[in-house]
Write an enzyme that holds these catalytic residues in place. Structure first.
Site, short mmCIF file in Angstrom:
data_model
loop_
_atom_site.label_atom_id
_atom_site.label_comp_id
_atom_site.label_asym_id
_atom_site.label_seq_id
_atom_site.Cartn_x
_atom_site.Cartn_y
_atom_site.Cartn_z
N HIS A 77 54.37 89.76 -2.97
CA HIS A 77 55.20 88.83 -3.74
C HIS A 77 55.99 89.45 -4.89
O HIS A 77 56.85 88.81 -5.46
CB HIS A 77 54.32 87.71 -4.32
CG HIS A 77 53.47 88.15 -5.49
ND1 HIS A 77 53.92 88.13 -6.79
CD2 HIS A 77 52.21 88.63 -5.56
CE1 HIS A 77 52.98 88.56 -7.59
NE2 HIS A 77 51.93 88.88 -6.88
N GLU A 91 56.37 92.52 -15.65
CA GLU A 91 55.02 92.40 -16.23
C GLU A 91 54.68 93.50 -17.24
O GLU A 91 54.03 93.24 -18.26
CB GLU A 91 53.97 92.39 -15.11
CG GLU A 91 53.98 91.13 -14.26
CD GLU A 91 55.04 91.11 -13.17
OE1 GLU A 91 55.70 92.16 -12.95
OE2 GLU A 91 55.24 90.06 -12.54
N ARG A 134 58.33 90.89 -7.72
CA ARG A 134 59.79 90.85 -7.90
C ARG A 134 60.47 92.18 -7.60
O ARG A 134 61.54 92.22 -7.02
CB ARG A 134 60.10 90.47 -9.36
CG ARG A 134 60.39 89.03 -9.57
CD ARG A 134 60.84 88.77 -11.00
NE ARG A 134 61.56 87.52 -11.12
CZ ARG A 134 61.01 86.32 -11.03
NH1 ARG A 134 59.73 86.19 -10.82
NH2 ARG A 134 61.75 85.24 -11.15
N GLU A 144 42.81 90.03 -20.83
CA GLU A 144 43.31 91.05 -19.89
C GLU A 144 44.41 91.88 -20.58
O GLU A 144 45.56 91.95 -20.14
CB GLU A 144 43.83 90.45 -18.58
CG GLU A 144 43.97 91.50 -17.48
CD GLU A 144 44.47 90.95 -16.15
OE1 GLU A 144 43.65 90.46 -15.36
OE2 GLU A 144 45.70 91.04 -15.90
N ASP A 166 50.27 88.97 -18.15
CA ASP A 166 51.60 89.57 -18.24
C ASP A 166 52.74 88.78 -17.62
O ASP A 166 53.75 89.36 -17.23
CB ASP A 166 51.53 90.95 -17.57
CG ASP A 166 50.93 90.86 -16.17
OD1 ASP A 166 50.99 89.77 -15.57
OD2 ASP A 166 50.40 91.87 -15.68
N HIS A 197 53.26 83.60 -0.12
CA HIS A 197 53.58 83.07 -1.43
C HIS A 197 54.60 81.94 -1.25
O HIS A 197 55.39 81.97 -0.31
CB HIS A 197 54.16 84.21 -2.26
CG HIS A 197 54.33 83.92 -3.72
ND1 HIS A 197 55.32 83.11 -4.21
CD2 HIS A 197 53.62 84.33 -4.81
CE1 HIS A 197 55.23 83.04 -5.53
NE2 HIS A 197 54.20 83.76 -5.92
C1 UD1 Z 1 55.00 84.97 -11.12
C2 UD1 Z 1 54.92 85.98 -12.26
C3 UD1 Z 1 54.21 87.24 -11.79
C4 UD1 Z 1 52.87 86.93 -11.12
C5 UD1 Z 1 53.08 85.90 -10.03
C6 UD1 Z 1 51.76 85.50 -9.42
C7 UD1 Z 1 56.79 86.05 -13.88
C8 UD1 Z 1 58.19 86.48 -14.13
N1 UD1 Z 1 56.28 86.36 -12.67
O1 UD1 Z 1 55.85 85.51 -10.13
O2 UD1 Z 1 53.96 88.06 -12.90
O3 UD1 Z 1 52.34 88.10 -10.56
O4 UD1 Z 1 53.70 84.74 -10.60
O5 UD1 Z 1 51.93 84.85 -8.20
O6 UD1 Z 1 56.17 85.46 -14.72
N2 UD1 Z 1 56.90 78.50 -6.10
C9 UD1 Z 1 56.61 77.26 -5.56
N3 UD1 Z 1 55.37 76.73 -5.82
C10 UD1 Z 1 54.42 77.36 -6.56
C11 UD1 Z 1 54.75 78.63 -7.08
C12 UD1 Z 1 55.99 79.18 -6.85
O7 UD1 Z 1 57.40 76.64 -4.89
O8 UD1 Z 1 53.33 76.82 -6.75
C13 UD1 Z 1 58.24 79.09 -5.81
C14 UD1 Z 1 59.36 78.44 -6.64
O9 UD1 Z 1 60.50 78.33 -5.84
C15 UD1 Z 1 59.59 79.45 -7.76
C16 UD1 Z 1 59.32 80.76 -7.03
O10 UD1 Z 1 58.23 80.48 -6.14
O11 UD1 Z 1 60.89 79.37 -8.30
C17 UD1 Z 1 58.98 81.94 -7.90
O12 UD1 Z 1 58.00 81.63 -8.86
P1 UD1 Z 1 57.94 82.46 -10.26
O13 UD1 Z 1 56.80 81.99 -11.07
O14 UD1 Z 1 59.29 82.47 -10.88
O15 UD1 Z 1 57.71 83.94 -9.79
P2 UD1 Z 1 56.53 84.64 -9.00
O16 UD1 Z 1 57.16 85.61 -8.08
O17 UD1 Z 1 55.61 83.61 -8.47
N1 UDP Z 2 45.08 84.26 -4.12
C1 UDP Z 2 44.76 82.98 -3.65
N2 UDP Z 2 45.38 82.54 -2.50
C2 UDP Z 2 46.28 83.30 -1.81
C3 UDP Z 2 46.61 84.58 -2.31
C4 UDP Z 2 46.00 85.03 -3.48
O1 UDP Z 2 43.95 82.28 -4.24
O2 UDP Z 2 46.78 82.83 -0.78
C5 UDP Z 2 44.44 84.73 -5.38
C6 UDP Z 2 43.77 86.08 -5.34
O3 UDP Z 2 42.42 85.97 -4.99
C7 UDP Z 2 43.93 86.60 -6.76
C8 UDP Z 2 45.20 85.94 -7.23
O4 UDP Z 2 45.47 84.87 -6.32
O5 UDP Z 2 42.90 86.15 -7.62
C9 UDP Z 2 46.33 86.94 -7.22
O6 UDP Z 2 47.53 86.28 -7.43
P1 UDP Z 2 48.93 86.93 -7.14
O7 UDP Z 2 48.79 87.97 -6.09
O8 UDP Z 2 49.85 85.79 -6.89
O9 UDP Z 2 49.31 87.53 -8.55
P2 UDP Z 2 49.01 88.92 -9.28
O10 UDP Z 2 47.53 89.10 -9.36
O11 UDP Z 2 49.71 89.99 -8.50
O12 UDP Z 2 49.64 88.73 -10.63
#
Ligand code: UD1
Ligand code: UDP
Length: 370
Positions: free
Chosen positions: A208, A131, A210, A117, A95, A241
């Site tokens: 984490h 999502e 939004r 999923e 999602d 995160h």
């Molecule tokens: C995204 C997904 C969310 C999912 C989550 C899992 C969308 C809109 N959101 O949210 O559904 O649950 O991932 O974690 O698709 N960043 C880094 N390094 C990384 C990852 C993220 O620096 O490896 C930082 C960046 O500044 C980035 C910000 O985190 O701009 C947000 O990342 P983004 O993918 O936009 O949103 P998430 O909150 O991670």
């Molecule tokens: N996870 C990880 N390292 C972390 C935190 C979470 O590997 O420090 C894993 C966790 O086991 C799960 C997945 O990341 O499988 C969940 O990701 P996240 O919470 O970012 O996204 P969501 O599942 O809410 O979309």
């Protein structure tokens, strides 16, 4: 049969990598992997664990990216790759913005979409945001839906999806989990090894979403702080995160609290093994609500809803909302009552037995036989 898998964030990678490896082992499939790089470090660490080298990497991540930024880049980037590779089917997961836009790129090129999923619903279009919107849309045009549970199957039926297109397969997260859990796991990180898991009540925290950015997240963090004041046995581990918005807030609220370990996101293997070691989990994550019950750990969900009611019904997951007082009360209740704790710490597994990837392969072979 040419199968292309597209994913971009940590949870998608964790749940798609076991499937990539299963498909690659089977000579009947020509497998192409495209990562969008919506996440960077958090994606790369998963690819490394599962030893996957993508065929394409769109490398789109930018700090402060918006949903629209991600969407434009994914739609355009995946469109170009589909035109080049012309796969028989494109598989997406769950999602995220990567999921929806990769699936739309496939649809516009008349390539079939398989949704892994599928069918999770909170029935509130704004929560989780975005999502619920993303998965509903993909559900409205995917050709094959891999639904983890009967409840997910019924959600899709209720939205008018034909039952011949839906398969109940369990969730690939259990396949992933079984690959990384070790009985006597030792962390590489000294700080994690030195924590007294036997005599302290160690809580693993992740946050984490939004829709929790801003005040709700501040309430959650204030509640966590109060819990450490009110129960002297508690220690918190918070792998933060990578999002700077979350890190800034956490650093501000938790500043100087020596019962709260603020650490970098953990690689999947140490993280999964940490779930197995801690007393309980407080989280707004989706995936962790699937993993922790399988490992017999109670989960308190920092949200107002869940699209994963199976573990709530089984009793191992409880929604405690985003209000400070309620979070504090519910958590202290669980910490202070052995009976409550025993009730919630039964290992249950509504999400399959680690054979989900095999089931998905069987469906692909059956549906796509030329
Ligand atoms: C995204 C997904 C969310 C999912 C989550 C899992 C969308 C809109 N959101 O949210 O559904 O649950 O991932 O974690 O698709 N960043 C880094 N390094 C990384 C990852 C993220 O620096 O490896 C930082 C960046 O500044 C980035 C910000 O985190 O701009 C947000 O990342 P983004 O993918 O936009 O949103 P998430 O909150 O991670
Ligand atoms: N996870 C990880 N390292 C972390 C935190 C979470 O590997 O420090 C894993 C966790 O086991 C799960 C997945 O990341 O499988 C969940 O990701 P996240 O919470 O970012 O996204 P969501 O599942 O809410 O979309």
């Amino acid at each position: 049969m040419k199968v292309m898998l597209v994913f971009g964030t940590r949870p998608e990678a964790i749940k798609m990598c076991p499937l990539v490896n299963k498909l690659k082992k089977d000579k009947r499939f020509d497998v192409k992997v495209c990562v969008t790089g919506q996440h960077r470090e958090m994606l790369d660490s998963v690819l490394e664990i599962f030893k996957i080298k993508p065929d394409y990497d769109l490398d789109i991540m930018a700090h402060g990216q918006t949903i629209v930024d991600i969407s434009i880049k994914v739609l355009k980037g995946v469109d170009e790759i589909i035109k080049k590779e012309n796969p028989d089917i494109l598989l997406v997961h769950g999602d995220t913005s990567t999921t929806l836009n990769a699936a739309m790129a496939a649809f516009y090129n008349q390539v079939l979409v398989g949704h892994v999923e599928a069918g999770l619903r909170s029935n509130d279009i704004y929560s989780p945001y975005p999502e619920e919107f993303n998965r509903k849309l993909v559900g409205s045009f995917a050709e094959i839906h891999f639904a983890p549970t009967l409840g997910n199957f019924n959600n899709l039926l209720n939205e008018g999806v034909k039952k011949e297109k839906i398969y109940i397969t369990g969730n690939t997260v259990i396949d992933a989990l079984l690959e990384v859990i070790e009985e006597k796991y030792v962390f590489e990180d000294k700080e994690l090894n030195e924590i007294d898991y036997e005599n302290k009540k160690v809580i693993l925290l992740t946050c984490h979403r939004r829709e929790n950015w801003g005040m709700p997240m501040e309430n959650i963090f204030e509640a966590v702080k109060e819990i450490t004041d009110k129960n002297q046995d508690v220690e918190i581990i918070f792998p933060m995160h990578k999002n700077p918005r979350i890190r800034e807030l956490a650093n501000r609220v938790f500043n100087g609290n020596n019962k709260i370990h603020l650490i970098e996101p953990l690689d999947y293997k140490p993280f999964a093994n940490l779930i197995a070691k801690v007393h309980l989990i407080m989280t707004d994550s989706g995936g962790i609500q699937e993993e922790a019950p399988a490992l017999g750990k109670p989960v308190l969900v920092l949200r107002t809803e869940t699209e994963r009611p199976e573990a709530v019904i089984a009793g191992t997951v409880k929604i405690i909302g985003i209000e400070k007082e309620n979070i504090v009360n519910e958590t202290l209740k669980l910490l202070n009552s052995e009976k409550e704790y025993e009730k919630m710490s039964n290992a249950v597994n509504p999400y399959g037995d680690g054979k989900t990837c095999d089931l998905i392969l069987d469906v692909l072979l059956k549906k796509l036989k030329k």
